[in-house]
Design a protein around this motif. Structure first.
Motif, mmCIF file in Angstrom:
data_model
loop_
_atom_site.group_PDB
_atom_site.id
_atom_site.type_symbol
_atom_site.label_atom_id
_atom_site.label_comp_id
_atom_site.label_asym_id
_atom_site.label_seq_id
_atom_site.Cartn_x
_atom_site.Cartn_y
_atom_site.Cartn_z
ATOM 1 N N ARG A 76 0.818 -1.210 0.000
ATOM 2 C CA ARG A 76 0.000 0.000 0.000
ATOM 3 C C ARG A 76 0.853 1.263 0.000
ATOM 4 O O ARG A 76 0.514 2.255 -0.644
ATOM 5 N N ALA A 77 1.973 1.225 0.710
ATOM 6 C CA ALA A 77 2.862 2.383 0.754
ATOM 7 C C ALA A 77 3.487 2.642 -0.621
ATOM 8 O O ALA A 77 3.565 3.785 -1.072
ATOM 9 N N VAL A 78 3.919 1.582 -1.290
ATOM 10 C CA VAL A 78 4.518 1.731 -2.617
ATOM 11 C C VAL A 78 3.487 2.259 -3.604
ATOM 12 O O VAL A 78 3.780 3.151 -4.412
ATOM 13 N N ILE A 79 2.269 1.739 -3.543
ATOM 14 C CA ILE A 79 1.209 2.217 -4.438
ATOM 15 C C ILE A 79 0.928 3.699 -4.196
ATOM 16 O O ILE A 79 0.811 4.486 -5.133
ATOM 17 N N ALA A 80 0.827 4.084 -2.921
ATOM 18 C CA ALA A 80 0.555 5.494 -2.597
ATOM 19 C C ALA A 80 1.680 6.400 -3.094
ATOM 20 O O ALA A 80 1.426 7.460 -3.673
ATOM 21 N N LEU A 81 2.927 5.992 -2.875
ATOM 22 C CA LEU A 81 4.054 6.794 -3.350
ATOM 23 C C LEU A 81 4.103 6.852 -4.881
ATOM 24 O O LEU A 81 4.419 7.898 -5.452
ATOM 25 N N ALA A 82 3.802 5.743 -5.523
ATOM 26 C CA ALA A 82 3.814 5.721 -6.988
ATOM 27 C C ALA A 82 2.780 6.690 -7.549
ATOM 28 O O ALA A 82 3.063 7.424 -8.502
ATOM 29 N N ARG A 83 1.605 6.703 -6.962
ATOM 30 C CA ARG A 83 0.572 7.641 -7.420
ATOM 31 C C ARG A 83 1.000 9.081 -7.164
ATOM 32 O O ARG A 83 0.817 9.961 -8.003
ATOM 33 N N GLU A 84 1.569 9.315 -5.980
ATOM 34 C CA GLU A 84 2.010 10.666 -5.615
ATOM 35 C C GLU A 84 3.109 11.160 -6.542
ATOM 36 O O GLU A 84 3.138 12.329 -6.918
ATOM 37 N N ARG A 85 4.025 10.284 -6.902
ATOM 38 C CA ARG A 85 5.164 10.661 -7.746
ATOM 39 C C ARG A 85 4.881 10.487 -9.237
ATOM 40 O O ARG A 85 5.741 10.794 -10.062
ATOM 41 N N ASP A 86 3.749 9.922 -9.571
ATOM 42 C CA ASP A 86 3.387 9.626 -10.954
ATOM 43 C C ASP A 86 4.458 8.738 -11.601
ATOM 44 O O ASP A 86 4.944 8.996 -12.708
ATOM 45 N N GLU A 87 4.836 7.683 -10.865
ATOM 46 C CA GLU A 87 5.806 6.697 -11.324
ATOM 47 C C GLU A 87 5.195 5.314 -11.182
ATOM 48 O O GLU A 87 4.175 5.143 -10.511
ATOM 49 N N SER A 88 5.832 4.329 -11.763
ATOM 50 C CA SER A 88 5.338 2.958 -11.627
ATOM 51 C C SER A 88 5.696 2.431 -10.234
ATOM 52 O O SER A 88 6.702 2.848 -9.638
ATOM 53 N N PRO A 89 4.893 1.505 -9.710
ATOM 54 C CA PRO A 89 5.222 0.902 -8.412
ATOM 55 C C PRO A 89 6.602 0.237 -8.417
ATOM 56 O O PRO A 89 7.329 0.305 -7.426
ATOM 57 N N GLU A 90 6.976 -0.380 -9.544
ATOM 58 C CA GLU A 90 8.289 -1.016 -9.611
ATOM 59 C C GLU A 90 9.408 0.010 -9.467
ATOM 60 O O GLU A 90 10.382 -0.206 -8.743
ATOM 61 N N THR A 91 9.277 1.144 -10.147
ATOM 62 C CA THR A 91 10.287 2.200 -10.053
ATOM 63 C C THR A 91 10.401 2.700 -8.624
ATOM 64 O O THR A 91 11.517 2.867 -8.097
ATOM 65 N N VAL A 92 9.272 2.927 -7.987
ATOM 66 C CA VAL A 92 9.275 3.408 -6.595
ATOM 67 C C VAL A 92 9.915 2.380 -5.681
ATOM 68 O O VAL A 92 10.774 2.707 -4.844
ATOM 69 N N ALA A 93 9.518 1.114 -5.809
ATOM 70 C CA ALA A 93 10.062 0.060 -4.945
ATOM 71 C C ALA A 93 11.573 -0.054 -5.118
ATOM 72 O O ALA A 93 12.322 -0.150 -4.132
ATOM 73 N N ARG A 94 12.037 -0.051 -6.342
ATOM 74 C CA ARG A 94 13.480 -0.166 -6.595
ATOM 75 C C ARG A 94 14.234 1.049 -6.047
ATOM 76 O O ARG A 94 15.316 0.920 -5.496
ATOM 77 N N THR A 95 13.629 2.242 -6.187
ATOM 78 C CA THR A 95 14.262 3.455 -5.658
ATOM 79 C C THR A 95 14.350 3.381 -4.141
ATOM 80 O O THR A 95 15.395 3.711 -3.555
ATOM 81 N N LEU A 96 13.274 2.965 -3.495
ATOM 82 C CA LEU A 96 13.278 2.876 -2.024
ATOM 83 C C LEU A 96 14.331 1.892 -1.515
ATOM 84 O O LEU A 96 14.903 2.098 -0.442
ATOM 85 N N LEU A 97 14.557 0.850 -2.278
ATOM 86 C CA LEU A 97 15.542 -0.162 -1.876
ATOM 87 C C LEU A 97 16.953 0.141 -2.381
ATOM 88 O O LEU A 97 17.884 -0.611 -2.124
ATOM 89 N N GLY A 98 17.111 1.251 -3.112
ATOM 90 C CA GLY A 98 18.431 1.643 -3.610
ATOM 91 C C GLY A 98 18.933 0.751 -4.737
ATOM 92 O O GLY A 98 20.134 0.614 -4.925
ATOM 93 N N LEU A 99 17.998 0.168 -5.504
ATOM 94 C CA LEU A 99 18.378 -0.688 -6.611
ATOM 95 C C LEU A 99 18.426 0.108 -7.904
ATOM 96 O O LEU A 99 17.683 1.078 -8.072
ATOM 97 N N ALA A 100 19.251 -0.342 -8.816
ATOM 98 C CA ALA A 100 19.347 0.324 -10.114
ATOM 99 C C ALA A 100 18.071 0.066 -10.909
ATOM 100 O O ALA A 100 17.411 -0.961 -10.719
ATOM 101 N N ASP A 101 17.743 1.005 -11.781
ATOM 102 C CA ASP A 101 16.574 0.814 -12.659
ATOM 103 C C ASP A 101 16.820 -0.387 -13.555
ATOM 104 O O ASP A 101 17.935 -0.613 -14.019
ATOM 105 N N SER A 102 15.758 -1.103 -13.807
ATOM 106 C CA SER A 102 15.917 -2.290 -14.669
ATOM 107 C C SER A 102 15.679 -1.968 -16.114
ATOM 108 O O SER A 102 15.164 -1.005 -16.516
#
Length: 102
Positions: A76-102
């Motif tokens: 739910r947190a990733v979905i909320a942040l993705a909507r707020e940032r107008d990004e995909s949930p995958e992009t938000v999740a990877r950013t939060l975990l400090g992972l490189a974009d795929s």
């Protein structure tokens, strides 16, 4: 599990004759917490490094239920942040975990 069925049985037939629990003695009960309350408390306590509250929340539900609740909170947190940032949930999740974009 059997006690849960007993509670349900008494709730639907409170005046059932012959039932030893037709008029149960009132004992103070601890408030029941659901898995989402436990997860919210556990995660916020973890962020605040409050081990006592983490331990308390861990005792409210089973480890499996707590794990499910924490996972649901993360989704739910990733979905909320993705909507707020107008990004995909995958992009938000990877950013939060400090992972490189795929």
């Amino acid at each position: 599990m059997a006690s849960m069925f007993g509670i349900l049985r008494r709730a639907v037939t409170p005046g059932h004759k012959g039932s030893p629990s037709a008029a149960p003695a009132r004992t103070p009960e601890r408030r029941q917490h659901n898995l989402f309350e436990a997860a919210a408390t556990f995660v916020s306590a973890s962020v605040e490094d409050d081990q006592d509250r983490m331990d308390e929340a861990s005792g409210w539900v089973s480890p499996e239920a707590l794990s499910f609740g924490v996972g649901e909170l993360a989704c739910r947190a990733v979905i909320a942040l993705a909507r707020e940032r107008d990004e995909s949930p995958e992009t938000v999740a990877r950013t939060l975990l400090g992972l490189a974009d795929s």
